[in-house]
Scaffold this active site. Sequence first.
Site, PDB file in Angstrom:
ATOM      1  N   THR A 110       0.862  -1.179   0.000  1.00 12.08           N
ATOM      2  CA  THR A 110       0.000   0.000   0.000  1.00 12.08           C
ATOM      3  C   THR A 110       0.897   1.226   0.000  1.00 12.08           C
ATOM      4  O   THR A 110       1.546   1.532   1.008  1.00 12.08           O
ATOM      5  CB  THR A 110      -0.931   0.007   1.218  1.00 12.08           C
ATOM      6  OG1 THR A 110      -1.730  -1.179   1.206  1.00 12.08           O
ATOM      7  CG2 THR A 110      -1.845   1.225   1.179  1.00 12.08           C
ATOM      8  N   LYS A 140      -7.546   1.148  -2.884  1.00 12.33           N
ATOM      9  CA  LYS A 140      -7.001   0.654  -1.607  1.00 12.33           C
ATOM     10  C   LYS A 140      -6.931   1.772  -0.578  1.00 12.33           C
ATOM     11  O   LYS A 140      -7.253   1.575   0.605  1.00 12.33           O
ATOM     12  CB  LYS A 140      -5.617   0.052  -1.824  1.00 12.33           C
ATOM     13  CG  LYS A 140      -4.941  -0.456  -0.530  1.00 12.33           C
ATOM     14  CD  LYS A 140      -5.758  -1.561   0.125  1.00 12.33           C
ATOM     15  CE  LYS A 140      -5.195  -1.964   1.496  1.00 12.33           C
ATOM     16  NZ  LYS A 140      -3.874  -2.565   1.444  1.00 12.33           N
ATOM     17  N   LYS A 179      -0.327   5.700   8.312  1.00 12.83           N
ATOM     18  CA  LYS A 179       0.363   5.906   7.034  1.00 12.83           C
ATOM     19  C   LYS A 179      -0.617   5.848   5.878  1.00 12.83           C
ATOM     20  O   LYS A 179      -0.621   6.731   5.001  1.00 12.83           O
ATOM     21  CB  LYS A 179       1.453   4.843   6.881  1.00 12.83           C
ATOM     22  CG  LYS A 179       2.234   4.889   5.573  1.00 12.83           C
ATOM     23  CD  LYS A 179       1.688   3.927   4.500  1.00 12.83           C
ATOM     24  CE  LYS A 179       1.763   2.487   4.929  1.00 12.83           C
ATOM     25  NZ  LYS A 179       1.319   1.577   3.812  1.00 12.83           N
TER      26      LYS A 179
END
Length: 292
Positions: free
Chosen positions: A96, A171, A240
Amino acid sequence: MPRLAFIGLGRMGHGMAARTIEAGFEVSVWNRSKGKAEELIGRGARWATSPADAAIDADAVITMVADDEASQSVWLGENGAGTTAKPGTLAIECSTVSYGHALALAGELRSRGLIYIDCPVTGLPDAAASGKLTLLVGAEAADLERARPFLEPLGSTIRHFGAVGSGTVFKLINNLMGAVQIASLAEGVAIAEQAGLDMTIVAESLASGAVASPQVIRHSKRMIARDFAGASFTAALRRKDAAYAVALAETLLPGVPVARAALAAYDAAKSFAPDDDEGRMIEIVSRPKPAT
């Protein structure tokens, strides 16, 4: 026999790499710490001394690392996979990462003759180990078909969102919504506790009522019990992902106050317990107010 390099053997990557070995590929593996590779080596994987070593003569390279910085290093660093991978190699990024990084990495690897597949995943480590992840793909249709034999052992569902970068966009949306749900769940549980509700009934109601998303179902009982054993996703990683998502959202929408609020909640969670399970958010929001 097809040759595959697998780089990054953390909570998700280890199970994913094991699936590629089970699928019959000739697999080379690399991780910052060799200890995480020992079990895979015992099952037939070749230990590589660097990402560059892993990628030599590979037909496909799959990476599963923490963030943009790690991705940049394993692909384009001094000993990166992109320095030795032969032209035509499939470069499959399952990490990711930020949208900007995905596009920049794709451009650089394409300039080196590699075929970039944007392929972040959803699912927990048990799904990675059993090949039941959902793969979120951004790629040219023909490139996806070429990559499919390497992807199918990893996931039960492959969703093709469009061009490179589109898998990462979804995502980030997915993980941002997860951050919103978990942060709001922690506040809801804390309110219920302070109001003196029967928390057994609260847990049952949250897990079976109208707000019972997978995140709520997974975290509600754990938050109420304060049971955070076996962390599958840490506060630092969620923070994050939320930061990457907010950065993308702010280029597309005039205002994202809910997203920013979730990011602020995870700023606090990262400071409190960065490497613990993100469900510990409840311990932050339920702390007594300071005396005035």
